[in-house]
Every structure is written in C-alpha cells, then in structure tokens.
Design a protein around this motif. Structure first.
Motif, PDB file in Angstrom:
ATOM      1  N   GLY A   1       0.820  -1.214   0.000  1.00 53.60           N
ATOM      2  CA  GLY A   1       0.000   0.000   0.000  1.00 53.60           C
ATOM      3  C   GLY A   1       0.848   1.255   0.000  1.00 53.60           C
ATOM      4  O   GLY A   1       0.540   2.240  -0.681  1.00 53.60           O
ATOM      5  N   TRP A   2       1.933   1.221   0.754  1.00 58.69           N
ATOM      6  CA  TRP A   2       2.855   2.349   0.826  1.00 58.69           C
ATOM      7  C   TRP A   2       3.506   2.609  -0.531  1.00 58.69           C
ATOM      8  O   TRP A   2       3.731   3.746  -0.919  1.00 58.69           O
ATOM      9  CB  TRP A   2       3.895   2.042   1.908  1.00 58.69           C
ATOM     10  N   ARG A   3       3.793   1.536  -1.283  1.00 59.84           N
ATOM     11  CA  ARG A   3       4.435   1.657  -2.593  1.00 59.84           C
ATOM     12  C   ARG A   3       3.451   2.012  -3.710  1.00 59.84           C
ATOM     13  O   ARG A   3       3.862   2.339  -4.828  1.00 59.84           O
ATOM     14  CB  ARG A   3       5.120   0.342  -2.967  1.00 59.84           C
ATOM     15  N   ALA A   4       2.159   1.936  -3.458  1.00 54.80           N
ATOM     16  CA  ALA A   4       1.162   2.170  -4.507  1.00 54.80           C
ATOM     17  C   ALA A   4       1.298   3.584  -5.073  1.00 54.80           C
ATOM     18  O   ALA A   4       1.723   4.507  -4.383  1.00 54.80           O
ATOM     19  CB  ALA A   4      -0.247   1.964  -3.941  1.00 54.80           C
TER      20      ALA A   4
ATOM     21  N   ASN B   1       2.644  12.164  -6.561  1.00 51.77           N
ATOM     22  CA  ASN B   1       3.401  11.621  -5.428  1.00 51.77           C
ATOM     23  C   ASN B   1       3.079  12.344  -4.119  1.00 51.77           C
ATOM     24  O   ASN B   1       3.929  12.486  -3.243  1.00 51.77           O
ATOM     25  CB  ASN B   1       4.911  11.653  -5.719  1.00 51.77           C
ATOM     26  N   ARG B   2       1.824  12.789  -3.962  1.00 57.15           N
ATOM     27  CA  ARG B   2       1.405  13.529  -2.759  1.00 57.15           C
ATOM     28  C   ARG B   2       1.386  12.651  -1.523  1.00 57.15           C
ATOM     29  O   ARG B   2       1.601  13.133  -0.432  1.00 57.15           O
ATOM     30  CB  ARG B   2       0.023  14.155  -2.978  1.00 57.15           C
ATOM     31  N   GLN B   3       1.038  11.378  -1.693  1.00 57.99           N
ATOM     32  CA  GLN B   3       1.023  10.428  -0.585  1.00 57.99           C
ATOM     33  C   GLN B   3       0.169  10.919   0.592  1.00 57.99           C
ATOM     34  O   GLN B   3       0.589  10.881   1.736  1.00 57.99           O
ATOM     35  CB  GLN B   3       2.444  10.124  -0.128  1.00 57.99           C
ATOM     36  N   HIS B   4      -1.042  11.352   0.297  1.00 59.57           N
ATOM     37  CA  HIS B   4      -1.982  11.803   1.329  1.00 59.57           C
ATOM     38  C   HIS B   4      -2.657  10.616   1.996  1.00 59.57           C
ATOM     39  O   HIS B   4      -3.879  10.518   2.021  1.00 59.57           O
ATOM     40  CB  HIS B   4      -3.080  12.674   0.714  1.00 59.57           C
ATOM     41  N   ARG B   5      -1.901   9.705   2.525  1.00 61.19           N
ATOM     42  CA  ARG B   5      -2.513   8.530   3.140  1.00 61.19           C
ATOM     43  C   ARG B   5      -1.607   8.017   4.244  1.00 61.19           C
ATOM     44  O   ARG B   5      -0.392   8.148   4.190  1.00 61.19           O
ATOM     45  CB  ARG B   5      -2.763   7.436   2.115  1.00 61.19           C
ATOM     46  N   ASP B   6      -2.269   7.467   5.232  1.00 58.54           N
ATOM     47  CA  ASP B   6      -1.579   6.791   6.327  1.00 58.54           C
ATOM     48  C   ASP B   6      -2.285   5.466   6.543  1.00 58.54           C
ATOM     49  O   ASP B   6      -3.450   5.298   6.163  1.00 58.54           O
ATOM     50  CB  ASP B   6      -1.631   7.628   7.611  1.00 58.54           C
ATOM     51  N   PHE B   7      -1.569   4.545   7.168  1.00 61.48           N
ATOM     52  CA  PHE B   7      -2.111   3.216   7.435  1.00 61.48           C
ATOM     53  C   PHE B   7      -1.979   2.942   8.927  1.00 61.48           C
ATOM     54  O   PHE B   7      -0.920   3.174   9.502  1.00 61.48           O
ATOM     55  CB  PHE B   7      -1.332   2.147   6.657  1.00 61.48           C
TER      56      PHE B   7
ATOM     57  N   GLN C   1      -6.004   2.652  -5.210  1.00 64.32           N
ATOM     58  CA  GLN C   1      -4.779   2.007  -5.688  1.00 64.32           C
ATOM     59  C   GLN C   1      -4.036   1.337  -4.539  1.00 64.32           C
ATOM     60  O   GLN C   1      -3.535   0.215  -4.678  1.00 64.32           O
ATOM     61  CB  GLN C   1      -3.867   3.030  -6.375  1.00 64.32           C
ATOM     62  N   ALA C   2      -3.964   2.007  -3.394  1.00 63.40           N
ATOM     63  CA  ALA C   2      -3.299   1.417  -2.227  1.00 63.40           C
ATOM     64  C   ALA C   2      -4.060   0.184  -1.756  1.00 63.40           C
ATOM     65  O   ALA C   2      -3.456  -0.842  -1.422  1.00 63.40           O
ATOM     66  CB  ALA C   2      -3.191   2.448  -1.102  1.00 63.40           C
ATOM     67  N   THR C   3      -5.388   0.270  -1.755  1.00 57.93           N
ATOM     68  CA  THR C   3      -6.206  -0.865  -1.334  1.00 57.93           C
ATOM     69  C   THR C   3      -5.937  -2.072  -2.217  1.00 57.93           C
ATOM     70  O   THR C   3      -5.692  -3.170  -1.717  1.00 57.93           O
ATOM     71  CB  THR C   3      -7.703  -0.505  -1.371  1.00 57.93           C
TER      72      THR C   3
END
Length: 174
Positions: A33-36, A41-47, A98-100
């Motif tokens: 998910g981190w590599r998705a 390339n904003r990467q507005h996501r945390d897990f 995409q991460a999912t």
C-alpha cells in the motif's frame, strides 16, 4: 505466486482462521500500500495496522459491512487528511483505491485473505484508532487466512462476461 495467479486467486474473505499473520508478512502487505502510486506523489494517506483482538472487535462496529473485522488476524485502516477541495478529495480516494488493491494483491500473493469495508462511524473509528481530528478513516481491510478454503486461481470468477464489459474502439450496446 505469480502476479496473474495472485490476481485470479484474490477474493473477498470474510471468515478467517484464528492463526496470526507473521509480522514480516503483515509488513510486506502494508508496504504494498505504501508503494502504490499516488497522484503527483502527494502520498496523502496513512495506514493504521491493528492486531489487538479487543480493538478488532470494536472496529467491527464502525460500519454494517465491517463485522468480519472482529474475526480477522489483523486490520489495516486507510486514513486521509480532510480537505475542503473536491478535486483533492476525489484524487485522494483514487489513491486509496490504488493502495487498497496493492494491499489486497500482496496479501493474495502470500495466500492471505482480505475483506474490505467502508467506515460510517467516523468519530468511533478515530477514537478506536487514535486518529486525530481533521482526518477520515476511509476504509478498513480485514486480513487473515481464509477459514473456508485456501486462495487459489479461479477459472470462472463471478463477473459479467468479459465480452460484455470490454468495448474496443467504441461503445457497443449489449
């Protein structure tokens, strides 16, 4: 497992064996998910990764489709910052999709089942996970070994016929 095998074996799993997931396998799944890809390339996501049984039971109450989380070996919560901008919200949801899928595919590659869920009770989900205000817990993914049968490629998935779904060069009416 080969990529195509993982794609064709992946299915929604809602009942899990009680076996824990090895930490290295869980890390690999979350790393997918981190590599998705992420727009610009904003990467507005945390897990948030949860393995505590009590926390999993509590998380299973945040949406009517999240009951399977209680029986999972782990859950992965996908979190995004809130935004007043509609474009940002749409792009963030696309990125979470995409991460999912990267998470689901990486789990299938390891023979580990997954089941996804939305989150309705945001205040409850944030409290259970310690997520600060100004963030949305968008999705939960239950992770565990399937209780019913192992993952293996499915020859005939329950999908609309390929020829009905794929249009070449222009839209064709069914």
């Amino acid at each position: 497992m080969e990529t195509w095998d993982a794609l064709s074996a992946r299915r929604n799993v809602r009942q899990y064996r009680p076996d824990p997931i090895a930490e290295r396998d869980l890390d690999r799944i979350v790393e997918a998910g981190w590599r998705a890809p992420s727009a610009s390339n904003r990467q507005h996501r945390d897990f948030v990764v949860v393995t505590d049984r009590d926390q999993l039971r509590k998380l299973s109450t945040v949406w009517r489709g999240a009951q399977h989380i209680a029986g999972a070996a782990a859950a992965i919560a996908l979190v995004v910052p809130d935004s007043d901008d509609e474009h940002t919200r749409l792009v963030d949801q696309f990125d979470l999709g995409q991460a999912t899928f990267a998470i689901l595919l990486a789990a299938a590659d390891l023979g580990i089942g997954t089941g996804h869920s939305s989150v309705g009770e945001q205040d409850n989900a944030r409290a259970i996970l310690g997520v600060p205000p100004g963030h949305t817990v968008s999705y939960l993914i239950g992770v565990g070994y399937p209780a019913d049968r192992p993952l293996r490629p499915t020859a005939k998935p329950d999908r609309r016929p390929f020829e009905e779904v794929v249009h070449r060069g222009h839209w064709r009416s069914s």
